[in-house]
Design an enzyme around this catalytic site. Structure first.
Site, PDB file in Angstrom:
ATOM      1  N   ARG A   1       0.839  -1.192   0.000  1.00 47.74           N
ATOM      2  CA  ARG A   1       0.000   0.000   0.000  1.00 47.74           C
ATOM      3  C   ARG A   1       0.885   1.257   0.000  1.00 47.74           C
ATOM      4  NH1 ARG A   1      -0.429   4.478   2.656  1.00 47.74           N
ATOM      5  NH2 ARG A   1      -0.084   3.368   4.599  1.00 47.74           N
ATOM      6  N   ASP A   2       1.590   1.486   1.093  1.00 52.25           N
ATOM      7  CA  ASP A   2       2.405   2.698   1.216  1.00 52.25           C
ATOM      8  C   ASP A   2       3.507   2.720   0.152  1.00 52.25           C
ATOM      9  OD1 ASP A   2       3.199   5.087   2.314  1.00 52.25           O
ATOM     10  OD2 ASP A   2       3.426   4.349   4.343  1.00 52.25           O
ATOM     11  N   HIS A  10       4.499   3.831  12.926  1.00 47.96           N
ATOM     12  CA  HIS A  10       4.678   3.859  11.467  1.00 47.96           C
ATOM     13  C   HIS A  10       5.788   4.865  11.166  1.00 47.96           C
ATOM     14  CE1 HIS A  10       3.022   3.650   7.270  1.00 47.96           C
ATOM     15  NE2 HIS A  10       3.548   4.864   7.199  1.00 47.96           N
ATOM     16  N   HIS A  49       8.972   6.359   8.680  1.00 50.80           N
ATOM     17  CA  HIS A  49       9.642   6.453   7.388  1.00 50.80           C
ATOM     18  C   HIS A  49      11.117   6.728   7.645  1.00 50.80           C
ATOM     19  CE1 HIS A  49       6.376   6.466   4.285  1.00 50.80           C
ATOM     20  NE2 HIS A  49       5.665   6.474   5.401  1.00 50.80           N
ATOM     21  N   CYS A  91       8.129   9.689  -1.588  1.00 46.51           N
ATOM     22  CA  CYS A  91       7.151  10.765  -1.570  1.00 46.51           C
ATOM     23  C   CYS A  91       7.230  11.466  -2.913  1.00 46.51           C
ATOM     24  CB  CYS A  91       7.457  11.726  -0.426  1.00 46.51           C
ATOM     25  SG  CYS A  91       6.402  13.175  -0.461  1.00 46.51           S
ATOM     26  N   ASN A 148       9.270   3.669   3.707  1.00 45.32           N
ATOM     27  CA  ASN A 148       9.087   3.177   5.071  1.00 45.32           C
ATOM     28  C   ASN A 148      10.388   2.533   5.558  1.00 45.32           C
ATOM     29  OD1 ASN A 148       6.210   2.758   3.655  1.00 45.32           O
ATOM     30  ND2 ASN A 148       5.948   3.144   5.806  1.00 45.32           N
TER      31      ASN A 148
HETATM   32 ZN    ZN Z   1       3.598   6.011   5.433  1.00 44.67          ZN
END
Ligand code: ZN
Length: 314
Positions: A15-16, A212, A214, A245, A254
């Protein structure tokens, strides 16, 4: 927490990691990836987002991916949705856990999900009501992600009190889990320790708290250890540190799952995950995203001589 493990890891690369990829990652390889990772012992995988395919074509196959993940015995199948419409689709698809993300920073929330924090909380209340009134959906757990909790690209510093305030609103609204996120990789270990101590002190007895991180500025694993010391026992990470990003060139994604598992297992904490099996799965990512940098030091250097992961010890 799954029995027999000390720390719960959640893979979020599908997902991320994939949400910013312009190249469509083939459905069959998404399924292969999550199937192999579940077989490596990963207890939970966030397999996709429920957002309009027009906005994120990468997740146009979300129903198919969820259906395949649900066939895997014992795997907690999670998906992200930023709104009610997506939650509806996710519930229908039969997910086990919904990750609903709101930024602590008002301006980040506006740019990310185009609404105020108040509107996001109100929408979450409707999602809780929908879950509770949908036949067969009552066991779906609702995790609220507190994005930009450790810093924001628009507002800069974010106060602990602001995080606690939003966390309280979500817990009151019925959140089953709180995820504290360093969305843009601003945090340092000292700050993380203070934040997680405060959040765990306030809500740790009510709901599980997850982290969570990064690795944008290289402190991802240091921050992980700080959260661990504060008592956090749930961590998101992505295979090969996939992610980044779209607005920050050279930003990494991540924290790397393989390195996270190495850290935890070396610290004597059982994750139930086989690191070397994780490393083998990187091939699927490499093949489908040839232009993407794959991160991870364990994958490069291998295990230290004599290394015995906690999960393998008797
Ligand atoms: Zn994230």
């Amino acid at each position: 927490m799954r029995p027999g493990i000390d720390v719960e890891c959640r893979e979020v690369g599908l997902r991320d990691g994939l949400q910013i990829q312009k190249v469509f990652f083939p459905t069959q390889d998404k399924i292969r990836w999550l199937t192999l990772e579940a077989a490596a012992g990963m207890p939970e995988i966030e397999v996709c987002s429920f957002v309009p395919p027009k906005l994120l074509p990468q997740f146009a196959d979300n129903k198919e991916v969820v259906a395949a993940a649900l066939k895997i015995d014992g795997l907690c199948v999670a998906a992200l949705s930023p709104n009610m419409r997506g939650a509806q689709d996710a519930f229908q698809a039969g997910i086990h856990k919904l990750n609903y993300v709101t930024s602590v920073s008002e301006s980040h929330n506006m740019s990310n999900v185009r609404r105020t924090v108040d509107e996001s909380v109100a929408d979450f209340e409707r999602i809780v009501a929908l879950r509770d009134s949908t036949p067969g959906a009552k066991d779906i757990r609702l995790c609220t992600g507190l994005a930009t909790a450790l810093g924001c690209t628009i507002e800069g510093n974010v106060a602990v009190s602001a995080v606690l305030k939003l966390a309280e609103r979500f817990v009151e609204a019925g959140a089953d889990e709180l995820s504290v996120a360093d969305t843009v990789g601003y945090a340092n270990p000292q700050q993380v320790k203070a934040m997680f101590e405060a959040v765990i002190d306030e809500f740790g007895k009510t709901v599980p708290i997850s982290a969570h991180f990064h690795d944008t500025r290289g402190l991802g694993l240091a921050n992980t250890f700080a959260a661990l010391e504060a008592g956090c026992r749930r961590f998101d990470a992505s295979l090969a540190g996939l992610g980044g990003c779209p607005f920050a060139p050279n930003a990494t994604g991540n924290i790397v799952m393989e390195d996270l598992v190495f850290l935890l297992e070396g610290a004597g904490l059982k994750t139930g995950v086989d690191i070397d099996k994780l490393v083998e799965i990187r091939e699927i990512v490499a093949r489908n995203l040839p232009d993407e940098t794959l991160y991870g030091m364990y994958a490069r250097a291998g295990a230290p001589k004599g290394f015995v992961p906690a999960s393998a010890a008797a």
